[in-house]
Motif scaffolding. Structure first.
Motif, PDB file in Angstrom:
ATOM      1  N   THR A   1       7.888  -2.832  -9.571  1.00 10.21           N
ATOM      2  CA  THR A   1       6.942  -3.695  -8.856  1.00 10.21           C
ATOM      3  C   THR A   1       7.568  -4.997  -8.378  1.00 10.21           C
ATOM      4  O   THR A   1       6.876  -5.853  -7.834  1.00 10.21           O
TER       5      THR A   1
ATOM      6  N   ILE B   1       2.042   1.837  -3.560  1.00  9.90           N
ATOM      7  CA  ILE B   1       0.965   2.370  -4.392  1.00  9.90           C
ATOM      8  C   ILE B   1       0.758   3.858  -4.105  1.00  9.90           C
ATOM      9  O   ILE B   1       0.655   4.688  -5.027  1.00  9.90           O
TER      10      ILE B   1
ATOM     11  N   GLU C   1       0.823  -1.206   0.000  1.00  8.29           N
ATOM     12  CA  GLU C   1       0.000   0.000   0.000  1.00  8.29           C
ATOM     13  C   GLU C   1       0.859   1.259   0.000  1.00  8.29           C
ATOM     14  O   GLU C   1       0.510   2.249  -0.657  1.00  8.29           O
TER      15      GLU C   1
ATOM     16  N   GLN D   1       0.700  -9.800 -16.017  1.00 11.40           N
ATOM     17  CA  GLN D   1      -0.268  -9.187 -15.105  1.00 11.40           C
ATOM     18  C   GLN D   1      -0.527  -7.729 -15.469  1.00 11.40           C
ATOM     19  O   GLN D   1      -1.495  -7.129 -14.989  1.00 11.40           O
ATOM     20  N   CYS D   2       0.342  -7.173 -16.295  1.00 11.58           N
ATOM     21  CA  CYS D   2       0.258  -5.752 -16.644  1.00 11.58           C
ATOM     22  C   CYS D   2       0.344  -5.596 -18.163  1.00 11.58           C
ATOM     23  O   CYS D   2       1.283  -4.992 -18.686  1.00 11.58           O
TER      24      CYS D   2
ATOM     25  N   ARG E   1      -1.841  -4.433 -10.203  1.00  9.94           N
ATOM     26  CA  ARG E   1      -2.412  -3.147  -9.803  1.00  9.94           C
ATOM     27  C   ARG E   1      -1.784  -1.990 -10.585  1.00  9.94           C
ATOM     28  O   ARG E   1      -2.434  -0.965 -10.833  1.00  9.94           O
TER      29      ARG E   1
ATOM     30  N   ASN F   1      -1.206  -1.915 -13.614  1.00  8.62           N
ATOM     31  CA  ASN F   1      -1.879  -1.793 -14.909  1.00  8.62           C
ATOM     32  C   ASN F   1      -2.968  -0.725 -14.883  1.00  8.62           C
ATOM     33  O   ASN F   1      -3.338  -0.182 -15.926  1.00  8.62           O
ATOM     34  N   LYS F   2      -3.477  -0.419 -13.676  1.00  7.19           N
ATOM     35  CA  LYS F   2      -4.555   0.565 -13.549  1.00  7.19           C
ATOM     36  C   LYS F   2      -4.052   1.923 -13.047  1.00  7.19           C
ATOM     37  O   LYS F   2      -4.846   2.843 -12.876  1.00  7.19           O
ATOM     38  N   LEU F   3      -2.762   2.031 -12.814  1.00  9.69           N
ATOM     39  CA  LEU F   3      -2.192   3.295 -12.367  1.00  9.69           C
ATOM     40  C   LEU F   3      -1.781   4.154 -13.552  1.00  9.69           C
ATOM     41  O   LEU F   3      -1.551   3.648 -14.663  1.00  9.69           O
TER      42      LEU F   3
ATOM     43  N   ARG G   1       1.376   6.934  -6.748  1.00  9.67           N
ATOM     44  CA  ARG G   1       0.294   7.866  -7.095  1.00  9.67           C
ATOM     45  C   ARG G   1       0.698   9.307  -6.833  1.00  9.67           C
ATOM     46  O   ARG G   1       0.409  10.209  -7.628  1.00  9.67           O
TER      47      ARG G   1
ATOM     48  N   GLU H   1       0.714  -9.296  -7.472  1.00 10.71           N
ATOM     49  CA  GLU H   1      -0.355  -8.364  -7.106  1.00 10.71           C
ATOM     50  C   GLU H   1       0.003  -6.925  -7.468  1.00 10.71           C
ATOM     51  O   GLU H   1      -0.811  -6.196  -8.050  1.00 10.71           O
ATOM     52  N   LEU H   2       1.204  -6.520  -7.117  1.00  7.58           N
ATOM     53  CA  LEU H   2       1.599  -5.133  -7.373  1.00  7.58           C
ATOM     54  C   LEU H   2       1.678  -4.843  -8.867  1.00  7.58           C
ATOM     55  O   LEU H   2       1.277  -3.766  -9.321  1.00  7.58           O
TER      56      LEU H   2
END
Length: 314
Positions: free
Chosen positions: A83, A63, A60, A132-133, A97, A99-101, A67, A93-94
């Motif tokens: 990542t 992330i 977290e 994953q990305c 995630r 991919n949406k950042l 951001r 997992e990272l």
């Protein structure tokens, strides 16, 4: 679009994660930090890499920090998110995630402490993570001395290029110049990871020479000057500038305290990134005095940097 942004990016700073004196993440410093880097000619940043101490942060935290940097960047420069981590599940997992950042690419690395025994196993791991990305270009962080890994990086890169469609290249933090030259021939993006190879980078790749080194945070103008001087065919001067860069870095890196040294010098620029993540320690008083003896007081060092910036970037 992000593929081209990363491919043509040459000067990337692996950013430090700013911290308060007590060790908390200092998000307030990030906008100033980004503006400073852009003023020095930096074209991209790598977030949560080894300089950013991503392996010492929670998922977290990584992330949130990423951001914060993307918000501060405002699409002005490239953002690459490291990542890789210490275990399989966190990496998967990272990377998913990411991919949406709002990042332009991701960088993967081999798991720390439990090295793969063959190239094939490492390729399989990076391919699975990269998938994953799927919407972002993927880079690999080649830093064998950090992860205690021995493998043929050229064979690894060749296999990865065939098996992972969004793989575009790697950060090459290695001193083997011959392997570097072989990688360039594979037609992948290769970022030099050691500042003492800046001259080699431009000698081999000329206009395509690219760098992600700790000193890109505050010596980016000098690295740019090495490249531009070589491209003007002033070989002797370019070699002198490389020696100048080597002398500066050698002067401020305290043996056994690489991260603390790199961070300490960043504070000289006026961008206060604070102490390293725990359990790493700050330089002690004697070590700080040794750095100041080598470089001059913080104000003198900053003046020298500003001289490069004024001449090369303004």
């Amino acid at each position: 679009m992000s593929y081209d942004l990363v491919k043509f990016c040459q000067y990337v700073a692996p950013v430090f994660t700013p911290r308060t004196p007590s060790g908390d993440i200092n998000f307030d410093v990030i906008p100033l930090y980004v503006d400073y880097l852009i003023s020095t000619g930096v074209q991209g940043i790598l977030v949560c890499g080894s300089c950013g101490e991503g392996a010492l942060m929670s998922l977290e935290e990584r992330i949130l920090v990423t951001r914060a940097f993307t918000i501060a960047v405002r699409s002005r420069i490239v953002v690459i998110f490291h990542t890789g981590g210490t275990n399989y599940l966190d990496t998967m997992e990272l990377t998913a995630r990411a991919n949406k950042l709002d990042v332009d690419g991701v960088m993967l690395s081999a798991p720390i402490w439990y090295p793969y025994k063959n190239t094939t196993g490492l390729v399989e791991f990076i391919v699975e993570a990269g998938k994953q990305c799927p919407d972002k270009p993927v880079l690999f962080y080649h830093f064998p001395s950090l992860v205690n890994l021995t493998y043929d990086v050229v064979e690894f890169t060749s296999q990865l290029k065939k098996q992972l469609p969004n793989f575009i290249g790697l950060k090459y933090t290695d001193k083997d110049v011959n392997k570097y030259k072989e990688l360039v021939k594979l037609n992948v993006k290769v970022f030099i990871g050691f500042p003492n190879l800046a001259y080699v980078g431009v000698e081999v790749q000329r206009n395509n020479a690219s760098f992600i080194t700790g000193p890109n945070n505050y010596l980016n103008p000098l690295i740019m000057e090495i490249v531009n001087t070589f491209l003007r065919d002033d070989i002797v001067k370019a070699k002198e500038l490389q020696q100048d860069l080597d002398d500066i870095v050698e002067g401020f890196v305290v043996e056994g305290e690489l991260m603390a040294s790199l961070r300490h010098v960043m504070n000289y620029t006026g961008v206060m990134v604070g102490p390293p993540a725990k359990p790493l320690k700050e330089l002690n008083k004697a070590q700080v005095e040794a750095v100041q003896t080598a470089l001059g007081k913080p104000g003198k060092f900053k003046t020298r940097l500003c001289g490069h910036i004024k001449r090369l970037v303004a």
